[in-house]
Every structure is written in C-alpha cells, then in structure tokens.
Motif scaffolding. Structure first.
Motif, PDB file in Angstrom:
ATOM      1  N   VAL A   1      26.906  -8.656  18.725  1.00  0.00           N
ATOM      2  CA  VAL A   1      27.231 -10.022  18.301  1.00  0.00           C
ATOM      3  C   VAL A   1      26.554 -10.415  16.992  1.00  0.00           C
ATOM      4  O   VAL A   1      26.898 -11.445  16.403  1.00  0.00           O
ATOM      5  CB  VAL A   1      26.860 -11.045  19.403  1.00  0.00           C
ATOM      6  N   ILE A   2      25.590  -9.628  16.526  1.00  0.00           N
ATOM      7  CA  ILE A   2      24.927  -9.893  15.244  1.00  0.00           C
ATOM      8  C   ILE A   2      25.600  -9.021  14.191  1.00  0.00           C
ATOM      9  O   ILE A   2      25.474  -7.795  14.209  1.00  0.00           O
ATOM     10  CB  ILE A   2      23.414  -9.593  15.306  1.00  0.00           C
ATOM     11  N   GLY A   3      26.338  -9.647  13.285  1.00  0.00           N
ATOM     12  CA  GLY A   3      27.118  -8.886  12.309  1.00  0.00           C
ATOM     13  C   GLY A   3      26.263  -7.979  11.449  1.00  0.00           C
ATOM     14  O   GLY A   3      25.226  -8.400  10.930  1.00  0.00           O
ATOM     15  N   GLY A   4      26.708  -6.741  11.274  1.00  0.00           N
ATOM     16  CA  GLY A   4      25.986  -5.792  10.442  1.00  0.00           C
ATOM     17  C   GLY A   4      26.560  -5.658   9.049  1.00  0.00           C
ATOM     18  O   GLY A   4      26.113  -4.807   8.271  1.00  0.00           O
ATOM     19  N   ARG A   5      27.551  -6.528   8.703  1.00  0.00           N
ATOM     20  CA  ARG A   5      28.228  -6.354   7.413  1.00  0.00           C
ATOM     21  C   ARG A   5      28.393  -7.670   6.668  1.00  0.00           C
ATOM     22  O   ARG A   5      29.223  -7.770   5.768  1.00  0.00           O
ATOM     23  CB  ARG A   5      29.588  -5.700   7.629  1.00  0.00           C
ATOM     24  N   ASN A   6      27.637  -8.689   7.037  1.00  0.00           N
ATOM     25  CA  ASN A   6      27.693  -9.937   6.288  1.00  0.00           C
ATOM     26  C   ASN A   6      26.284 -10.447   6.056  1.00  0.00           C
ATOM     27  O   ASN A   6      25.330  -9.961   6.674  1.00  0.00           O
ATOM     28  CB  ASN A   6      28.541 -10.986   7.020  1.00  0.00           C
ATOM     29  N   ILE A   7      26.134 -11.413   5.170  1.00  0.00           N
ATOM     30  CA  ILE A   7      24.808 -11.934   4.850  1.00  0.00           C
ATOM     31  C   ILE A   7      24.659 -13.390   5.275  1.00  0.00           C
ATOM     32  O   ILE A   7      23.678 -14.045   4.926  1.00  0.00           O
ATOM     33  CB  ILE A   7      24.479 -11.766   3.344  1.00  0.00           C
ATOM     34  N   TRP A   8      25.633 -13.896   6.045  1.00  0.00           N
ATOM     35  CA  TRP A   8      25.582 -15.270   6.499  1.00  0.00           C
ATOM     36  C   TRP A   8      24.844 -15.362   7.826  1.00  0.00           C
ATOM     37  O   TRP A   8      24.870 -14.427   8.634  1.00  0.00           O
ATOM     38  CB  TRP A   8      26.998 -15.826   6.652  1.00  0.00           C
ATOM     39  N   ARG A   9      24.194 -16.497   8.066  1.00  0.00           N
ATOM     40  CA  ARG A   9      23.521 -16.710   9.332  1.00  0.00           C
ATOM     41  C   ARG A   9      24.514 -16.614  10.487  1.00  0.00           C
ATOM     42  O   ARG A   9      25.665 -17.017  10.388  1.00  0.00           O
ATOM     43  CB  ARG A   9      22.840 -18.083   9.363  1.00  0.00           C
ATOM     44  N   ASN A  10      24.028 -16.098  11.584  1.00  0.00           N
ATOM     45  CA  ASN A  10      24.840 -15.980  12.787  1.00  0.00           C
ATOM     46  C   ASN A  10      25.072 -17.361  13.400  1.00  0.00           C
ATOM     47  O   ASN A  10      24.159 -18.190  13.460  1.00  0.00           O
ATOM     48  CB  ASN A  10      24.120 -15.068  13.785  1.00  0.00           C
ATOM     49  N   ASP A  11      26.288 -17.598  13.868  1.00  0.00           N
ATOM     50  CA  ASP A  11      26.605 -18.823  14.596  1.00  0.00           C
ATOM     51  C   ASP A  11      26.226 -18.588  16.060  1.00  0.00           C
ATOM     52  O   ASP A  11      26.953 -17.942  16.806  1.00  0.00           O
ATOM     53  CB  ASP A  11      28.099 -19.126  14.458  1.00  0.00           C
ATOM     54  N   TYR A  12      25.061 -19.103  16.457  1.00  0.00           N
ATOM     55  CA  TYR A  12      24.539 -18.825  17.789  1.00  0.00           C
ATOM     56  C   TYR A  12      25.485 -19.264  18.899  1.00  0.00           C
ATOM     57  O   TYR A  12      25.628 -18.575  19.923  1.00  0.00           O
ATOM     58  CB  TYR A  12      23.181 -19.499  17.979  1.00  0.00           C
ATOM     59  N   ALA A  13      26.117 -20.414  18.732  1.00  0.00           N
ATOM     60  CA  ALA A  13      27.016 -20.902  19.777  1.00  0.00           C
ATOM     61  C   ALA A  13      28.176 -19.930  19.987  1.00  0.00           C
ATOM     62  O   ALA A  13      28.570 -19.654  21.131  1.00  0.00           O
ATOM     63  CB  ALA A  13      27.547 -22.285  19.410  1.00  0.00           C
ATOM     64  N   ARG A  14      28.679 -19.384  18.892  1.00  0.00           N
ATOM     65  CA  ARG A  14      29.778 -18.422  19.008  1.00  0.00           C
ATOM     66  C   ARG A  14      29.298 -17.136  19.685  1.00  0.00           C
ATOM     67  O   ARG A  14      29.979 -16.594  20.558  1.00  0.00           O
ATOM     68  CB  ARG A  14      30.347 -18.118  17.630  1.00  0.00           C
ATOM     69  N   SER A  15      28.123 -16.652  19.301  1.00  0.00           N
ATOM     70  CA  SER A  15      27.587 -15.431  19.898  1.00  0.00           C
ATOM     71  C   SER A  15      27.309 -15.627  21.387  1.00  0.00           C
ATOM     72  O   SER A  15      27.571 -14.731  22.205  1.00  0.00           O
ATOM     73  CB  SER A  15      26.306 -15.006  19.179  1.00  0.00           C
ATOM     74  N   LEU A  16      26.784 -16.791  21.745  1.00  0.00           N
ATOM     75  CA  LEU A  16      26.514 -17.066  23.154  1.00  0.00           C
ATOM     76  C   LEU A  16      27.810 -17.116  23.951  1.00  0.00           C
ATOM     77  O   LEU A  16      27.863 -16.655  25.102  1.00  0.00           O
ATOM     78  CB  LEU A  16      25.745 -18.375  23.294  1.00  0.00           C
ATOM     79  N   GLY A  17      28.861 -17.644  23.349  1.00  0.00           N
ATOM     80  CA  GLY A  17      30.154 -17.645  24.018  1.00  0.00           C
ATOM     81  C   GLY A  17      30.649 -16.230  24.283  1.00  0.00           C
ATOM     82  O   GLY A  17      31.209 -15.937  25.348  1.00  0.00           O
TER      83      GLY A  17
END
Length: 772
Positions: free
Chosen positions: A300-316
């Motif tokens: 769920v933690i993107g390995g190809r972007n430099i933007w902060r992770n959207d925690y709510a989306r990852s938790l979903g």
C-alpha cells in the motif's frame, strides 16, 4: 502490536550517490576494487540501520548491486557468456564488462543488451544463455550480504529476482527467446532450491523471490513454466536442519489472471501491489480467498511516486484485505529503488510544499504509521493525530488551476492534431529543401558534458561568474563542436546542449508548474542517475527555452543544424507527475507548451527539429488490453499536437531508446514524425522486421553504435551494422546515427567513434553509387 512490515527493496546508490562516485572513480583509475567494496559494505550497513531504526520488520538484503540485479542473477546462475569468461577478470570486473563492454588488454567485447525494467525508467541488462551454458550456483553474493547483516545483529530477508521472471527476460545468443527445455528448467530450479537450503543453514527466516513478470499477459505455457519451476523449488523450504518461509513478491500490476494458481501452491507469503494493481488484485482476493498458512503482503506504500501516502485510502485497502484473511502484512508496493533517497537536505522546498512529499526514507515512516493505524479500531483512528495530520494534505487546496491553460485545452479542435500535407509529400519537399545525401549522418543531440562545462554551470549557480560570462563560455563550446562536426563531415549538426543540465529538468525550469530538488537522484542504469523534476501545478511555457542557442548555432554554419526538444510524453514520464489530475491532461498541457517552442524555433530559421520521445514506450500499460484506452489513445495525439502547426519543409525528428518497439510500431508511425532514431546497437535489429512488415512510412535511424559503453567501434564494425540495416530497409529512408545522446561519454571516445561512423556511411554510400 502492529502488523508485520516489509520493504520490497531499498535504493542502493547512497544518500549522496556514494556508490556512483566510488565505481566511476575505479573506472577512471583513481581508486581500486577494495575501495569500491568498502563503499558497498558501508552503504549496506547504513541502509539496514536506517530501516531498522524506522521499525521495519522484514529488511531486504541482496537488493544491493554494483550495477544491476538481473546481471547479479545471471552471475549467480553461471549464465556468463563465453566471451566475458575469456577475459579472465575478477567477478566485479566481469559484471562491469557485461554491463558496459570492455576494451583493453584482456580483449574487446560489447555489452549485453539493455532494456527498461517494466514501466520504470530503470534499465536492466538482458541475460544471455548460450546453448553451452552450464547453469549452477556460481556466486556467494546473496549469502555474503546476509552474513554481513547478521554480524551487525540483523536477520534480513534475502531478495532475489525469481526464476520465472529471469527466464522470461533472458534471451539466447542472437536475442531469440529461450527454449524452455526441461534441462534448463531443472537446472535453474535446482539453483534456487540450493539457495533456499543455504539460507536455512544461515538462519534466514524469510526469502523473497521477485516475480514481476507475473503481472503481464500470459502466453501459452507461461503458467506451466511457473509451476514447473516452483514445484521443484518449494520442497527446499524445509530440510533436516530447519525451514525458511518463501515470499512470492509481485509488483507493477495485478495477478488476477493467475492468482488462483498462486494461492493454491502453498507460498508462505504472496506480495501484491495494491497501488498499481489495486482493482485486479482485490478482485482476485475476493474471488479466490487466501490459502491456510499464506500471508498476504499488502503493498500500500507506493514505491514509484514521491507524494505522501493517503493513509485513509491505504487503510481502506488493508481493511478490504483483512475481510478476506487474518494473515496480513503491510508492505511497500514495489522496491523503493525507483524513488529518491531522502528529503533531508531539500531545504530549497518551502515547508508547505515539502510536507507533501515522501522519498524512500520517509516512506519507511509511512509504512510504520499505516501499520500502527491498521491495528486500531475506528475510535482509535479517529483520535489519531497521525491520521488527522495526514488527511489535511488531501483537502484539495494544494494548488489552484490556471484558467489560461484550461481555456487553451478546451479550445483544441481535431485539426490541431493533424499535420498537412501527408507525410510522403512532406518528405519529398524536405529532400529538395534540405539537400542531404543518401544515408545522412547526424547525432542524437548532446555532446559530452565535460568537467569544465559542469564547473562553469556550478560557478554561475554560486554567483562566482555572471550570466554574460557564462553565456560567452557556452557560445565558445557551441563554436567548438560546430567546427568539429564540420571537420569530420557530419551532415546534420547539433549545438551540443551545453547549457542544459538534463533533457527534462532544463525544460521544466522554463515552464510554469514545475518544482525542483537538490539531491533527489534516482538510479537509471549502472552508475547513471537522474533527478526528475516535480509537476506541481498546471503547465505552460514561461519563456522561450531553446531558441537562442539553436539559432546561434545555425548562424555559425552553412550546414543544417537540428533544434533539440523533449517531447510531452517523455517530459511527464521522466518527471514526478501529479496524482490529483490525469496523466492525459498533464501531457496535453505539456504538448501545448512545447508546441509554442516548436513554432518559435521554426520562425528563427531552424529547419530540422527533433522532439525526443525517449520514454514513450516506457509507460505503456503492462496489459495489452489497456494499451490504447489507458495510454496510446492520448499519448500519440499529444505528440502530433506538438508539431502539427509547422511548415511542410520543416523536418520533424523524434528519438526513442531502450524499449521493445515491435509491438507498437504502427502507433509509432502514427506519431507522424518525418524521421525517427532509436536504440538498436545492443539489439538484433528485429525491430527492422517489424518496420518492414508494417510498411513504416517514417524515415529511420537505427543506432549503429552503443554510446552507453566506453568502447570505440571501428569503421568496419559500423559498416557491417549499416549493411545489416540496409538488408531490411530502403536506403532512401535510412539515417546513420549513434543510438543515443553523447552527454555521458568522454571526448576521447566520442570523436573517434563519430569519425568512424561518418567514414562508414561514406564508404557504404560510395558502394551503393557504384552498384546503381
């Protein structure tokens, strides 16, 4: 207690490109192999410590490489072609010879072919398996690095390229696809089984085998090949002295079409990319479930972007997986090799901007926080400062739209994407207007960025010299290379691009909507690193970008000088794109900005304009069913938008490199350029068969020598290459050029190579004239 966390892989070049500097110092004779090895040990220890300090449970080892992980795997399996073995070099020097060629007292060999690693800008070396190759365990590297970590008190998770991906990407001696005969399958599987056995003895708890090739469309026999390999490997997880858990790691897409087979095979862990393969992988989990004893490593933690992770989306996403299985780990979606090392030192970015980014080190912190949040109930999450602070970043207020850009996009009409007249008529007019000989010679654009060029740029940046003095220096460099190109007899000249730090960053610095970093380097191949700019907002041209120096160069010669631009698709693919608007919209904005530059170049008297789309193939979706609807249907028109407004006699070139072109050759022709140059020096020229079959209308310059190697090709070698090309293409449509720009090469290699290229073209021209 939080869920287990796992990192697929970590960057290896170092926070300040220490590995690059050590290896290149060795190549230049300033250091020795012991110093390279010492740098490698220090970096590995540092990277393991950083991950441990951030609370990562399963820390990778053997994700380190001096050059490339596919090359390491080939050496591990003993798949070193005879020509490299005969050099009699140390293991590291053999690796370097395979990666960049070798020309010295031990012999003269070209490098292995190099291709893009799936949809990334990372390049891997294509392994070559000869009929006589004896596959056997031939290196101790993975074990040495595991023991290295163990001596530092860390039990790591060894990582290897999996046998299926290795065999699918490997080729035979002439570039042909391998015959997956039983002997080859058995011998490769036996090596991997021996690897597992050794790791049991060394005390490993998990071993990760990367199988990204599983996310591609399947051909007949692919699943049986995969099962044949792993049916032989899986029993080796257990022996009389213990056991090791096997993690099958996939990434860059989904495995919906084969997940049922994977989950039935009893892997201890299956790693799924829930960023790029979200929908397919979730559908597979819901349809097939998870086998007893298998843990899903949810990427769920993107390995190809430099933007902060959207925690709510990852938790979903984690909650969705958690409804299918209780055996869950939290992971990066892919290796962090493809992102910069750390935000430390990026003080050029204001804090309100900086807080939106996460590089490799920061992603480790995100991994830990998401894991902790996933263990909380709804009340705990609502009360979490980490979640609340994260969600502020996604409230939609980061950037405001540019109404002028929006109006230009809305005003586009179908005719803006079509150039007139038809290409055949344009080519006739251009031949008359430009007066070029048969087999015209040119280069791809850049000339070596010498230490002096880099030093002068640094002096300007530090304020040690003024703009006027710097511009005089650049003019002098242009004068020098124009005169040199005239001297050796090139037909279409270039100005050398001395004013440019990078083909993408330089353009971004003259566009609205871009941000830049100081040290956000990412490995591209070997020791080559790039520093992509960031698309922050809507894009438009801030000022003319290339006109001044292209026009100046043309004023210094009677030869045709080619203007050099970067195309819109490559600009986006080699930048960090926005995630709040579509790639299609960003590319159209870029196309309009570059269109303005093209028209200004033409108005300044530049008659040939090259619009590089080196990365067009790079982001082609891995599933063929997505090629057009998700990419080509907007990427190809974006390129046509850039050049549709020029005069018929203005010749438009483009350039592509290090990709598989054959399967999109008709789409490349549909870009409607007049000439295309592309990498072919490390390939077997099968792309020319595709060109022939597709009745390709674009004139083409297949690269006749490899600029990623320090070798100097002989005239005879290049003549032979040209003759092979002419066996597959009409001489009236062939251009002669190197396979890429010369920026990273040295002067001592560049000019002799070009002299040999021009001499070869003239010799073939003379022969053709006699034959006619």
């Amino acid at each position: 207690m939080s869920l287990i966390t796992s990192v697929v892989g970590f960057p290896r070049i170092g926070a300040h490109r220490e590995l690059k500097k050590a290896i290149e110092g060795y190549w230049k004779g300033r250091t020795d192999l012991d110093e390279v090895r010492s740098t490698g040990r220090a970096l590995r220890a540092s990277h393991w410590r950083i991950q441990s300090d951030q609370g990562v449970d399963l820390i990778p080892s053997n994700d380190f490489s001096y050059y490339d992980q596919m090359l390491d795997t080939a050496i591990l399996l003993g798949a070193v072609p005879t020509r490299y073995r005969r050099l009699g070099l140390a293991e590291e020097d053999t690796l370097f010879a395979m990666g960049r060629g070798y020309q010295g007292p031990q012999g003269d060999v070209t490098a292995l072919p190099m291709k893009k690693w799936f949809t990334t800008n990372y390049h891997y070396l294509v392994p070559e398996i000869e009929d006589s190759t004896r596959i056997q365990l031939s290196s101790t590297k993975p074990f040495d690095e595991f023991k290295e970590a163990k001596e530092l008190g860390r039990i790591t998770k060894p990582v290897l390229v999996g046998p299926y991906t290795f065999l699918k990407l490997a080729r035979g001696p002439q570039g042909q696809r391998l015959d997956y005969r039983h002997e080859l399958i058995d011998s490769v599987a036996a090596v991997y089984a021996e690897v597992l056995t050794r790791f049991i003895d060394l005390g490993a708890e998990w071993v990760q085998l990367d199988e990204p090739y599983l996310v591609l469309d399947k051909q007949d026999g692919d699943i049986s090949l995969f099962k044949s390999l792993y049916d032989r490997i899986m029993p080796a997880r257990h022996n009389g002295s213990g056991a090791v858990k096997l993690l099958l790691q996939t990434y860059f897409g989904h495995v919906d079409d084969c997940y049922e087979v994977l989950q039935s095979m009893g892997f201890d862990g299956i790693g799924l990319d829930l960023v790029e393969g979200r929908e397919g992988n979730l559908a597979a989990l819901e349809r097939c479930g998870v086998s007893q004893g298998t843990t899903i490593f949810a990427g769920v933690i993107g390995g190809r972007n430099i933007w902060r992770n959207d925690y709510a989306r990852s938790l979903g996403l984690l909650d969705a997986v958690g409804r299918v299985t209780d055996h869950l780990a939290v992971s990066t979606a892919s290796s962090l090799l493809h992102v910069p090392f750390s935000l430390d030192g990026e003080d050029g970015l204001d804090e309100p901007v900086r807080r939106h980014f996460a590089f490799a080190v920061e992603k480790l912190g995100e991994l830990k926080e998401v894991s902790d949040l996933a263990d909380m109930d709804d009340a705990g999450r609502r009360a979490s400062p980490a979640l609340a602070g994260n969600q502020v970043l996604f409230d939609g207020s980061r950037v405001q739209a540019d109404p002028v850009v929006a109006e230009r996009i809305a005003a586009l009409q179908p005719q803006d994407f079509t150039r007139q007249p038809a290409r055949a008529e344009r080519q006739r007019l251009q031949r008359s207007a430009l007066g070029l000989p048969m087999l015209p010679t040119t280069t791809i654009g850049s000339f070596p960025q010498t230490a002096q060029v880099r030093a002068e740029r640094a002096r300007l940046r530090k304020g040690e010299i003024g703009q006027e003095e710097y511009d005089a220096f650049i003019a002098g460099e242009i004068d020098r290379v124009i005169a040199k190109q005239e001297q050796i007899g090139l037909d279409v000249l270039v100005h050398g691009e001395f004013e440019r730090n990078d083909m993408v960053e330089y353009f971004g610095q003259n566009l609205n909507g871009f941000l830049f970093t100081r040290n956000a380097w990412v490995q591209s191949y070997g020791t080559r690193c790039v520093k992509p700019p960031i698309v922050w907002g809507d894009v438009s041209r801030a000022r003319p970008i290339t006109v001044r120096w292209s026009a100046y160069a043309q004023s210094r010669t009677d030869h045709v000088v080619k203007g050099m631009l970067t195309g819109p698709v490559t600009m986006l693919n080699w930048s960090w794109p926005r995630e709040d608007v579509s790639h299609e919209l960003q590319t159209q904005q870029l196309a309009l900005a570059i269109r303005d530059e093209v028209l200004d170049l033409q108005a300044s008297g530049v008659k040939v304009i090259q619009i590089d789309e080196a990365a067009l193939r790079e982001k082609l979706p891995l599933r063929r069913s997505d090629w057009h609807s998700s990419y080509l249907d907007w990427a190809i028109p974006a390129f046509r938008l850039v050049h549709s407004g020029v005069d018929p006699t203005t010749q438009i070139h483009t350039h592509m490199c290090y990709s598989e072109f054959n399967d999109i050759i008709e789409d490349i022709d549909a870009m409607d350029a007049d000439v295309i140059s592309f990498e072919a020096s490390r390939s077997d020229l099968t792309v020319l068969d595709a060109i022939q079959a597709a009745h390709f209308e674009t004139e083409a310059g297949p690269g006749v020598y490899d600029i990623h190697s320090p070798r100097i090709p002989s005239q005879g070698e290049i003549e032979e290459r040209i003759n092979l090309i002419l066996g597959k293409m009409d001489a009236g449509k062939v251009w002669i050029n190197p396979d890429c720009g010369l920026k990273t090469r040295g002067e001592a290699e560049t000019w002799p190579s070009l002299e040999h290229m021009v001499a070869a073209a003239k010799a073939v021209r003379a022969r053709l004239a006699v034959e006619r």
